[in-house]
Design an enzyme around this catalytic site. Structure first.
Site, PDB file in Angstrom:
ATOM      1  N   ASN A  29      47.366 -40.439  41.610  1.00  0.00           N
ATOM      2  CA  ASN A  29      46.290 -41.406  41.327  1.00  0.00           C
ATOM      3  C   ASN A  29      46.472 -42.777  42.578  1.00  0.00           C
ATOM      4  O   ASN A  29      45.748 -43.493  42.404  1.00  0.00           O
ATOM      5  CB  ASN A  29      46.661 -42.357  39.726  1.00  0.00           C
ATOM      6  CG  ASN A  29      45.680 -41.285  38.904  1.00  0.00           C
ATOM      7  OD1 ASN A  29      44.785 -40.584  39.049  1.00  0.00           O
ATOM      8  ND2 ASN A  29      46.482 -41.218  37.565  1.00  0.00           N
ATOM      9  N   HIS A  42      53.081 -35.631  33.463  1.00  0.00           N
ATOM     10  CA  HIS A  42      51.434 -35.984  33.507  1.00  0.00           C
ATOM     11  C   HIS A  42      50.758 -34.964  33.914  1.00  0.00           C
ATOM     12  O   HIS A  42      50.783 -34.424  35.077  1.00  0.00           O
ATOM     13  CB  HIS A  42      51.707 -37.062  34.841  1.00  0.00           C
ATOM     14  CG  HIS A  42      50.078 -37.858  34.904  1.00  0.00           C
ATOM     15  ND1 HIS A  42      49.747 -37.881  36.121  1.00  0.00           N
ATOM     16  CD2 HIS A  42      49.002 -38.261  33.895  1.00  0.00           C
ATOM     17  CE1 HIS A  42      48.516 -38.416  35.864  1.00  0.00           C
ATOM     18  NE2 HIS A  42      48.063 -38.758  34.651  1.00  0.00           N
ATOM     19  N   GLU A  91      52.803 -33.663  37.174  1.00  0.00           N
ATOM     20  CA  GLU A  91      53.620 -34.458  37.991  1.00  0.00           C
ATOM     21  C   GLU A  91      54.676 -34.691  36.729  1.00  0.00           C
ATOM     22  O   GLU A  91      54.436 -34.965  35.390  1.00  0.00           O
ATOM     23  CB  GLU A  91      53.008 -35.878  38.189  1.00  0.00           C
ATOM     24  CG  GLU A  91      52.107 -35.884  39.305  1.00  0.00           C
ATOM     25  CD  GLU A  91      51.298 -36.934  39.455  1.00  0.00           C
ATOM     26  OE1 GLU A  91      50.576 -37.184  40.574  1.00  0.00           O
ATOM     27  OE2 GLU A  91      51.170 -37.838  38.669  1.00  0.00           O
ATOM     28  N   SER A  98      48.989 -42.088  32.389  1.00  0.00           N
ATOM     29  CA  SER A  98      48.763 -42.153  33.841  1.00  0.00           C
ATOM     30  C   SER A  98      49.084 -43.484  34.475  1.00  0.00           C
ATOM     31  O   SER A  98      49.166 -43.533  35.553  1.00  0.00           O
ATOM     32  CB  SER A  98      47.269 -42.291  34.021  1.00  0.00           C
ATOM     33  OG  SER A  98      46.704 -41.332  32.936  1.00  0.00           O
TER      34      SER A  98
HETATM   35  P1  NAI Z   1      41.943 -40.182  23.739  1.00  0.00           P
HETATM   36  O1  NAI Z   1      41.330 -41.612  23.611  1.00  0.00           O
HETATM   37  O2  NAI Z   1      41.132 -38.889  24.074  1.00  0.00           O
HETATM   38  O3  NAI Z   1      43.012 -39.573  22.697  1.00  0.00           O
HETATM   39  C1  NAI Z   1      43.767 -40.507  22.288  1.00  0.00           C
HETATM   40  C2  NAI Z   1      44.491 -39.932  20.625  1.00  0.00           C
HETATM   41  O4  NAI Z   1      45.645 -40.958  20.378  1.00  0.00           O
HETATM   42  C3  NAI Z   1      43.282 -40.367  20.026  1.00  0.00           C
HETATM   43  O5  NAI Z   1      42.890 -38.990  19.360  1.00  0.00           O
HETATM   44  C4  NAI Z   1      43.958 -41.347  18.902  1.00  0.00           C
HETATM   45  O6  NAI Z   1      43.593 -41.202  17.425  1.00  0.00           O
HETATM   46  C5  NAI Z   1      45.493 -41.051  19.036  1.00  0.00           C
HETATM   47  N1  NAI Z   1      46.246 -42.146  18.494  1.00  0.00           N
HETATM   48  C6  NAI Z   1      46.184 -43.624  18.994  1.00  0.00           C
HETATM   49  N2  NAI Z   1      47.166 -44.048  18.631  1.00  0.00           N
HETATM   50  C7  NAI Z   1      48.098 -43.342  18.085  1.00  0.00           C
HETATM   51  C8  NAI Z   1      49.278 -43.295  17.344  1.00  0.00           C
HETATM   52  N3  NAI Z   1      49.789 -44.719  17.116  1.00  0.00           N
HETATM   53  N4  NAI Z   1      49.896 -42.322  16.730  1.00  0.00           N
HETATM   54  C9  NAI Z   1      49.207 -41.190  16.730  1.00  0.00           C
HETATM   55  N5  NAI Z   1      48.018 -40.922  17.388  1.00  0.00           N
HETATM   56  C10 NAI Z   1      47.370 -42.192  18.171  1.00  0.00           C
HETATM   57  O7  NAI Z   1      43.113 -40.372  25.091  1.00  0.00           O
HETATM   58  P2  NAI Z   1      43.365 -39.099  26.301  1.00  0.00           P
HETATM   59  O8  NAI Z   1      41.993 -39.314  27.403  1.00  0.00           O
HETATM   60  O9  NAI Z   1      43.610 -37.921  25.787  1.00  0.00           O
HETATM   61  O10 NAI Z   1      44.592 -39.982  26.875  1.00  0.00           O
HETATM   62  C11 NAI Z   1      45.695 -39.844  26.297  1.00  0.00           C
HETATM   63  C12 NAI Z   1      46.769 -40.300  27.218  1.00  0.00           C
HETATM   64  O11 NAI Z   1      46.891 -39.370  28.321  1.00  0.00           O
HETATM   65  C13 NAI Z   1      46.712 -41.621  27.844  1.00  0.00           C
HETATM   66  O12 NAI Z   1      47.857 -42.222  27.906  1.00  0.00           O
HETATM   67  C14 NAI Z   1      46.084 -41.376  29.084  1.00  0.00           C
HETATM   68  O13 NAI Z   1      46.407 -42.556  30.211  1.00  0.00           O
HETATM   69  C15 NAI Z   1      46.635 -40.217  29.500  1.00  0.00           C
HETATM   70  N6  NAI Z   1      45.913 -39.315  30.534  1.00  0.00           N
HETATM   71  C16 NAI Z   1      44.607 -39.293  30.516  1.00  0.00           C
HETATM   72  C17 NAI Z   1      43.853 -38.531  31.501  1.00  0.00           C
HETATM   73  C18 NAI Z   1      42.219 -38.413  31.222  1.00  0.00           C
HETATM   74  O14 NAI Z   1      41.739 -38.121  32.324  1.00  0.00           O
HETATM   75  N7  NAI Z   1      41.752 -38.788  30.213  1.00  0.00           N
HETATM   76  C19 NAI Z   1      44.364 -37.585  32.438  1.00  0.00           C
HETATM   77  C20 NAI Z   1      45.950 -37.808  32.371  1.00  0.00           C
HETATM   78  C21 NAI Z   1      46.667 -38.657  31.478  1.00  0.00           C
END
Ligand code: NAI
Length: 385
Positions: A189, A139, A151, A118
């Site tokens: 955003n 995105h 996006e 994001s």
């Molecule tokens: P989250 O914290 O729910 O999940 C992240 C996952 O990645 C976890 O399960 C973790 O164990 C895993 N992980 C961490 N390091 C790792 C690695 N080196 N190899 C494999 N797995 C790994 O995060 P979320 O909220 O799903 O966000 C993920 C991405 O999406 C981020 O880049 C965030 O900025 C983006 N994003 C998030 C939104 C939201 O509203 N939560 C909306 C749009 C994009």
């Protein structure tokens, strides 16, 4: 030919994206560094599909087919057969770069590598790869299963072919796609920042309370949630971090300056709905009553709208997206009734410019400087549409 998608990181976003891809006939290979997250992602996807069957949105057979399409993998090396990999791991540049340089060596040279980041630039993630032409931003919005907007962000180095292919794949999943320039906050955003920032500033000045500001935006602008309700819903931790990152990445431009009010809520752990308290106290049955002074509501509304429109005009001026994409993104990504450029035409460009000039002069703060494009439109008497 079956299209195979790899998902790295199966938290909230990865799991949602996996469900969308699998429901649209793709084979999906899930990988997460934490095996418990892999398991709970599978359970979450299953529960979500069951709910869709209950609501008669999909059939039992659709559910089974989607689940059959998904497999979990503890080793990143298993993602070799993928045609496209979407990374949705923790928002940390050095960790993302490491994963991209690893996955590049595992998949074929034709595989598209996408990030769901994001707030990081796609250019900085792509820089970790030898073949940076195949790295692109894709995105999704949370929850990925329900939110129609995606996006697509080409980095400076992304090939046209990879960009076009990415658009095609995501559209084939029934999503609405917009092209966004690789700049802080991409489209949504960035354009949404004043909805929160200006609302907080109005509160800080003592002009109105949370309930009144929320009421003004809902009744006069048709917004589904007022700014404070929405920040509490998103989480003041998440919302504050996005605001701060966007501001830093814009070289501390006053337009995007975060507020101390939200920073204090963040520091105090008052994140909103998920902690029971944020701007509002969710344990209390008494809902705060808004003021009903029409003139005050109108003042609040026009001030926040002027700031939202100004940001959209500036984004168009700087070619962050096309007019249609900028407007569509806000409708499909954050449920606005209509895009801000459409709103500008309706409210009148001169009204908006006068409001901005008044605020700029009154506060002497650069955050209120009017977009060049808006000034030009007023001068030429032209509308956006
Ligand atoms: P989250 O914290 O729910 O999940 C992240 C996952 O990645 C976890 O399960 C973790 O164990 C895993 N992980 C961490 N390091 C790792 C690695 N080196 N190899 C494999 N797995 C790994 O995060 P979320 O909220 O799903 O966000 C993920 C991405 O999406 C981020 O880049 C965030 O900025 C983006 N994003 C998030 C939104 C939201 O509203 N939560 C909306 C749009 C994009």
């Amino acid at each position: 030919m079956t299209f195979t998608i790899g998902i790295i990181g199966t938290g909230a976003m990865g799991a949602g994206i996996a469900q969308v891809a699998a429901s649209n006939g793709c084979k999906v290979l899930l990988h997460d560094a934490n095996s418990q997250m892999l398991q709970s992602a599978m359970e979450g996807i299953k529960a979500s599909l069951c709910k869709l069957v209950e609501k008669e949105k999909i059939s039992e057979a659709d559910k089974i087919k989607a689940l059959d399409n998904i497999s979990t993998h503890q080793s990143l090396n298993d993602l070799g057969p993928c045609n496209m990999v979407i990374e949705a791991i923790v928002e940390d540049l050095s960790i993302k770069q490491k994963v991209f340089s690893q996955i590049e060596q595992i998949v074929s040279t034709k595989c598209i590598l996408a990030s769901n980041t994001s707030s990081l630039s796609i250019a900085s993630i792509a820089a970790a790869c030898k073949n940076n032409e195949r790295v692109v931003g894709i995105h999704f919005f949370n929850p990925a299963v329900l939110m129609p907007l995606v996006e697509i962000i080409p980095a400076l180095t992304t090939s046209e072919n990879v960009f076009n292919e990415s658009m095609k794949i995501i559209k084939s999943w029934g999503k609405v796609t917009v092209k966004a320039k690789d700049t802080p906050g991409f489209i949504v955003n960035r354009l949404a920042r004043p909805y929160y920032g200006e609302a907080i500033k109005i509160y800080e000045e003592g002009m109105a309370d949370f309930a009144t500001i929320d009421h003004a935006m809902k009744t006069l602008g048709g917004f589904k949630m007022g700014p404070f309700e929405l920040m509490d819903f998103i989480g003041n931790d998440v919302n504050y971090r996005v605001t701060e990152t966007v501001w830093q990445q814009f070289f501390y431009d006053a337009r995007y300056r975060p507020s101390l009010t939200q920073k204090r809520l963040f520091e105090a752990g008052l994140f909103g709905r998920k902690t029971g308290k944020g701007y509002y106290d969710y344990s209390s049955k008494e809902l705060a009553k808004p003021a009903t002074d029409e003139a005050l509501l109108q003042k609040i509304f026009i001030r926040i709208m002027a700031m939202l429109i100004n940001e959209a005009a500036e984004a168009l001026f700087l070619q962050i997206g096309t007019r249609d994409d900028l407007d569509m993104a806000m409708v499909k990504g954050v449920n606005y009734k209509q895009g801000m450029l459409k709103w500008a035409d309706e409210l009148g460009h001169e009204t908006v410019l006068n409001e901005l000039n008044y605020l700029h002069n009154w506060f002497g703060d650069d955050r209120y400087r009017a977009s060049t494009l808006l000034k030009q439109k007023v001068q030429d008497g032209q509308l956006f549409y």
